[in-house]
Design an enzyme around this catalytic site. Structure first.
Site, mmCIF file in Angstrom:
data_model
loop_
_atom_site.group_PDB
_atom_site.id
_atom_site.type_symbol
_atom_site.label_atom_id
_atom_site.label_comp_id
_atom_site.label_asym_id
_atom_site.label_seq_id
_atom_site.Cartn_x
_atom_site.Cartn_y
_atom_site.Cartn_z
ATOM 1 N N ALA A 242 32.687 -18.428 -11.751
ATOM 2 C CA ALA A 242 33.075 -19.353 -10.450
ATOM 3 C C ALA A 242 34.379 -19.414 -10.380
ATOM 4 O O ALA A 242 34.869 -19.617 -9.008
ATOM 5 C CB ALA A 242 32.345 -20.646 -10.727
ATOM 6 N N ALA A 243 35.402 -19.144 -11.114
ATOM 7 C CA ALA A 243 36.510 -19.579 -11.066
ATOM 8 C C ALA A 243 37.455 -18.660 -9.923
ATOM 9 O O ALA A 243 36.764 -17.470 -9.627
ATOM 10 C CB ALA A 243 37.654 -19.215 -12.305
ATOM 11 N N GLY A 246 36.220 -21.120 -5.010
ATOM 12 C CA GLY A 246 36.079 -21.006 -3.686
ATOM 13 C C GLY A 246 34.652 -21.023 -3.330
ATOM 14 O O GLY A 246 34.403 -21.599 -2.274
ATOM 15 N N LYS A 247 33.849 -20.114 -3.981
ATOM 16 C CA LYS A 247 32.614 -19.825 -3.647
ATOM 17 C C LYS A 247 31.666 -21.114 -3.991
ATOM 18 O O LYS A 247 30.717 -21.520 -3.301
ATOM 19 C CB LYS A 247 32.118 -18.651 -4.015
ATOM 20 C CG LYS A 247 32.537 -17.382 -3.673
ATOM 21 C CD LYS A 247 31.995 -16.172 -4.316
ATOM 22 C CE LYS A 247 32.629 -14.959 -3.881
ATOM 23 N NZ LYS A 247 34.045 -14.766 -4.659
ATOM 24 N N ASP A 292 30.630 -18.718 -21.405
ATOM 25 C CA ASP A 292 30.426 -17.227 -21.135
ATOM 26 C C ASP A 292 28.984 -16.987 -20.206
ATOM 27 O O ASP A 292 27.898 -17.448 -20.824
ATOM 28 C CB ASP A 292 30.539 -16.535 -22.228
ATOM 29 C CG ASP A 292 30.279 -15.012 -22.124
ATOM 30 O OD1 ASP A 292 29.755 -14.569 -21.179
ATOM 31 O OD2 ASP A 292 30.460 -14.171 -23.137
ATOM 32 N N CYS A 372 34.301 -7.315 -5.591
ATOM 33 C CA CYS A 372 35.453 -7.003 -4.731
ATOM 34 C C CYS A 372 36.105 -5.656 -5.084
ATOM 35 O O CYS A 372 37.320 -5.492 -5.103
ATOM 36 C CB CYS A 372 36.321 -8.274 -4.919
ATOM 37 S SG CYS A 372 37.195 -8.365 -6.517
#
Length: 412
Positions: A242-243, A246-247, A292, A372
């Site tokens: 998640a870091a 933003g999402k 993790d 990405c």
């Protein structure tokens, strides 16, 4: 015509990409010349910033209309004589788009500042030059001088050099905040702005600390992902990697801060950043844990009262799996020096995370897998592998750059 040259790649990586994007299916569908044109266009596009600066409105605190008006006033202050609109995305109603002006043909100055490639990429997205990003400066540069800023895309400039004759790309003009001697002779580690960009090649607004509780600077594909997952109020959602959040915060906003968004990252400092972003946006349904993702599934029965990971199987209504990847789709990027081995190294980790995610998803739940990057091995090949490995998954219609998978039932 492209303003910058195509992205600089290791020969083995360029050969791999060329083979991938000139595959038989593509050539059969488009023809050899059109397939080649699209491939070259891709390599050129990667070195340029997106056409719009994208911001996400925190609709938990304000309406899109209110924030749009405030943002327009801020941009007017920054650009003064230029009339730059703030546009609302036609499909994603919480997304605002600010057109990027450029590339602009600017006069180059005799005094030069050389910055690292990462710093140069940030400048092309609207940032100023911060002191740690400066590698070289002209011999007699003083504070207040108008300087031309160049990006050392090959990483060959030596720190403190007075002249650099290697490969460099002009990215704009600015005013030096410090002299050369202050930058390179200081006994301490200097921070803050080193060159204030006044005429960048690509003109984008600087949004640092601007409406920080109401806006979140986020690339458009990243914002698309949360909309595709489509979280609903009251649901339990997992953001596995998640870091910086933003999402995660977007998911919480789309849920009207009702329900639970579990956010995980394996690095403690990054988890701290997730919590900071959630607090800044005043979102209370986010719970962030250091874990993790490959170890997020509980083996056996969980202890009573245990809130965080590992989690029991079939615990989540929806899961966002935005995996670590080779990052070859991030823009702008003028040079990418990873070896082919490094590029290909992410597939095993992605599959481990995928396997865990499937087991944590409730029957009938939704899993969105996203990256990405542009490689087949991390995108289409991973989706094909997942569908073959987990018969409980069904491929749903794809939107943008994400793949939507739906778990109908369990077959392990």
């Amino acid at each position: 015509m492209s303003f910058f040259s195509k992205i600089l790649l290791q020969p083995e990586v360029e050969e791999y990409l060329g083979t991938m994007f000139r595959n038989k299916e593509l050539i059969s569908a488009l023809g050899t010349l059109e397939a080649e044109r699209k491939y070259e266009s891709l390599l050129n596009c990667l070195t340029h910033p997106p056409a719009f600066t994208t911001v996400r409105v925190n609709t938990h605190l304000a309406s899109v209309k209110q924030v749009k008006n405030l943002l327009f006033e801020e941009i007017h202050k920054q650009f003064k004589d230029l009339s730059v609109p703030v546009l609302q995305h036609p499909e994603l109603q919480d997304i605002l788009l600010i057109p990027v002006i450029g590339p602009r043909d600017l006069r180059k100055q005799s005094s030069e500042v050389i910055v690292g490639a990462q710093c140069g990429n940030s400048v092309l997205r609207g940032a100023h030059v911060f002191v740690p990003g400066i590698i070289s400066a002209s011999k007699f540069m003083k504070a207040g001088d108008v300087v031309s800023v160049y990006s050392d895309i090959e990483g060959k400039c030596k720190r403190g050099a007075k002249v650099f004759l290697g490969t460099k790309v002009f990215i704009g003009n600015g005013i030096s905040e410090l002299s050369r001697s202050e930058i390179f002779s200081s006994s301490g580690s200097l921070k803050g702005i080193g060159v204030r960009m006044t005429d960048p090649v690509y003109l984008s607004p600087s949004l640092d600390n601007v409406l920080s509780s109401y806006l979140f600077l986020q690339n458009l594909p990243s914002a698309v992902v949360s909309h595709v997952l489509n979280p609903q109020p009251g649901e339990r959602i997992l953001d596995m990697c998640a870091a910086p959040g933003g999402k995660t915060t977007h998911l919480a906003t789309l849920m009207h801060d009702q329900g639970e968004v579990i956010s995980m990252d394996k690095t403690a400092n990054k988890v701290k950043k997730i919590k900071q972003n959630a607090a800044l946006l005043q979102l209370n349904c986010v719970k962030a844990f250091c874990c993790d993702g490959t170890k997020a599934l509980a083996i056996g029965k969980k202890e009573d009262g245990q809130e965080g990971p590992p989690f029991s199987a079939e615990s989540f209504d929806r899961i966002l799996l935005d995996v670590p990847c080779s990052g070859m789709g991030q823009r702008p990027n003028m040079a990418y020096f990873w070896t082919l081995k490094e590029v290909m190294s992410y597939q095993p980790l992605q599959r481990k995370l995928f396997s865990t995610a499937v087991k944590l998803l409730k029957p009938g739940g939704t899993l969105v897998y996203s990256t990405c990057t542009i490689t087949l091995s991390e995108n289409e090949e991973q989706v094909a592998w997942a569908l073959e490995t987990f018969p409980c998954l069904q491929l749903q219609s794809q939107v943008g750059i994400v793949c939507l998978l739906h778990a109908t039932h369990r077959k392990y």
